[in-house]
Design an enzyme around this catalytic site. Structure first.
Site, PDB file in Angstrom:
ATOM      1  N   LYS A   5       0.910  -1.166  -0.700  1.00 59.65           N
ATOM      2  CA  LYS A   5      -0.062  -0.172   0.084  1.00 59.65           C
ATOM      3  C   LYS A   5       1.158   1.372   0.024  1.00 59.65           C
ATOM      4  O   LYS A   5       1.771   0.949   0.114  1.00 59.65           O
ATOM      5  CB  LYS A   5      -1.406   0.107   1.262  1.00 59.65           C
ATOM      6  CG  LYS A   5      -0.497   0.447   2.513  1.00 59.65           C
ATOM      7  CD  LYS A   5      -1.227  -0.266   3.415  1.00 59.65           C
ATOM      8  CE  LYS A   5      -0.310  -0.484   5.103  1.00 59.65           C
ATOM      9  NZ  LYS A   5      -1.312  -0.602   6.100  1.00 59.65           N
ATOM     10  N   TYR A 225      16.529  30.178   5.761  1.00 56.15           N
ATOM     11  CA  TYR A 225      15.870  31.062   6.477  1.00 56.15           C
ATOM     12  C   TYR A 225      15.587  31.149   8.649  1.00 56.15           C
ATOM     13  O   TYR A 225      16.585  29.800   8.826  1.00 56.15           O
ATOM     14  CB  TYR A 225      14.052  29.953   6.754  1.00 56.15           C
ATOM     15  CG  TYR A 225      14.102  29.804   4.988  1.00 56.15           C
ATOM     16  CD1 TYR A 225      13.341  31.815   4.585  1.00 56.15           C
ATOM     17  CD2 TYR A 225      13.939  29.002   4.192  1.00 56.15           C
ATOM     18  CE1 TYR A 225      12.836  31.225   3.386  1.00 56.15           C
ATOM     19  CE2 TYR A 225      13.416  28.964   2.811  1.00 56.15           C
ATOM     20  CZ  TYR A 225      13.328  30.824   1.836  1.00 56.15           C
ATOM     21  OH  TYR A 225      12.811  30.293   1.205  1.00 56.15           O
TER      22      TYR A 225
END
Ligand SMILES: *Cc1c(COP(=O)(O)O)cnc(C)c1O
Length: 328
Positions: A5, A225
């Site tokens: 999955k 940042y």
């Protein structure tokens, strides 16, 4: 059953299914994944682990020859009202104590009888459950779930399926007829605080990139940042072409391990969308083009997951489409 999955836990559904061609069945969570497996020419049984959820799914199950988990009365009603067609093989899910999906023990017999009587349901119902704490090998919940499952299914015919990866490793008396490993197939640890290598597993995925810049940054200057990293000395800072836009976790803080040309160092500053900055102190003559490994056989994904307050599964599942997959 090889659980593939979530795009094969992020490794690529078709690629994984071909590599595991010897599996007796594949487990998926979405019909679209079953469709992809059939389109890729795979003819093994496929089990829809979360089950179908609307009547329109039933013709799809039939067309694709997909087996389905049945965990709720609404699904039994849909099967009872289904039109004529190929019978669908059902895996009856019992809630033995996890309290996510499944029939409560007192409703199991009624569910079994109704499924057996429904013309749309194929013979040979498989009985299954799912463990909540099988990754804790001393946790008594697994014993309690085993006992609850045994009591709820006593005397009912059909194969049994209980174990995910952790139960495959830690609970040998829970293997029953079908095991359902996912994570261990990919070499990911399924036990907190341990790596896949602790169980003799080899990670199937290496995430790597290269340095695209090597810059000298002065003591006291800040990197990235929000200027979260301050250089403690004049130092070389590497910039690697990878970021959260590729699926590397933005939550990974300064200090998270990375490998440059085979040597372990640390990322520094904020991870940005396309780039990350790396401490190159201790790396001998670093240069643009040097390979950078974010995780793989030498750097277990579990270490990055731990630094980022998540698990290895989430990291491999999060790799995005712009990352180039190379099979070796
Ligand atoms: C995902 C899943 C598995 C596999 O779990 P792992 O921990 O990856 O081994 C097994 N059974 C069911 C029902 C699942 O949804």
């Amino acid at each position: 059953m090889a659980v593939v999955k979530a795009d094969g836990y992020g490794h690529g559904l078709e690629r994984v299914a071909r590599a595991l061609e010897g599996a007796d069945a594949f487990g998926v969570a979405a019909l679209s994944d079953a469709d992809r497996l059939r389109s890729a020419g795979l003819s093994q049984p496929i089990v829809l682990l979360s089950g179908f959820d609307e009547p329109e799914d039933l013709p799809q199950l039939r067309r694709l020859g997909v087996e389905t988990v049945v965990h709720h009365i609404s699904q039994i009603e849909m099967l009872e009202q289904a039109g004529p067609g190929e019978p669908i093989r059902c895996w009856l899910k019992i809630d033995s104590g996890m309290h996510r999906l499944g029939f409560a023990p007192e409703f199991v017999r009624e569910a079994y009888v109704r499924l057996t009587a429904a013309p749309a349901v194929a013979g040979g119902i498989v009985l299954m459950n799912h463990f909540a704490s099988s990754d804790e090998f001393a946790n008594p919940q697994t014993r309690q779930q085993l006992a609850a499952f045994a009591a709820a299914t006593e005397g009912l015919g059909g194969a049994r399926s209980l174990s995910n990866s952790a139960a495959v490793l830690g609970w040998p008396d829970a293997h029953a007829d079908w095991i359902r490993p996912g994570g261990l197939l990919y070499g990911i640890s399924v036990v907190e605080g341990r790596t896949g290598a602790d169980f003799g597993l080899r990670p199937a995925m290496t995430l790597s990139t290269r340095l695209i810049a090597v810059n000298r940054v002065r003591k006291g200057e800040r990197v990235g940042y929000a200027a979260t990293w301050e250089c403690p000395e004049d130092m070389l800072v590497g910039v690697a072409a990878i970021g959260y836009g590729d699926g590397y976790p933005r939550a990974a803080p300064s200090g998270t391990p990375v490998r440059v040309r085979g040597h372990e160092t640390q990322l520094i500053g904020r991870v940005s969308m396309d780039l990350m900055t790396i401490d190159l102190r201790g790396i001998d003559s670093p240069a643009v083009g040097d390979p950078v490994e974010l995780w793989g056989p030498e750097l277990p994904v579990e270490r990055i997951a731990e630094a980022s307050a998540t698990i290895g599964y989430e990291l491999t599942c999060s790799i995005t489409r712009r990352v180039r997959f190379v099979e070796t």
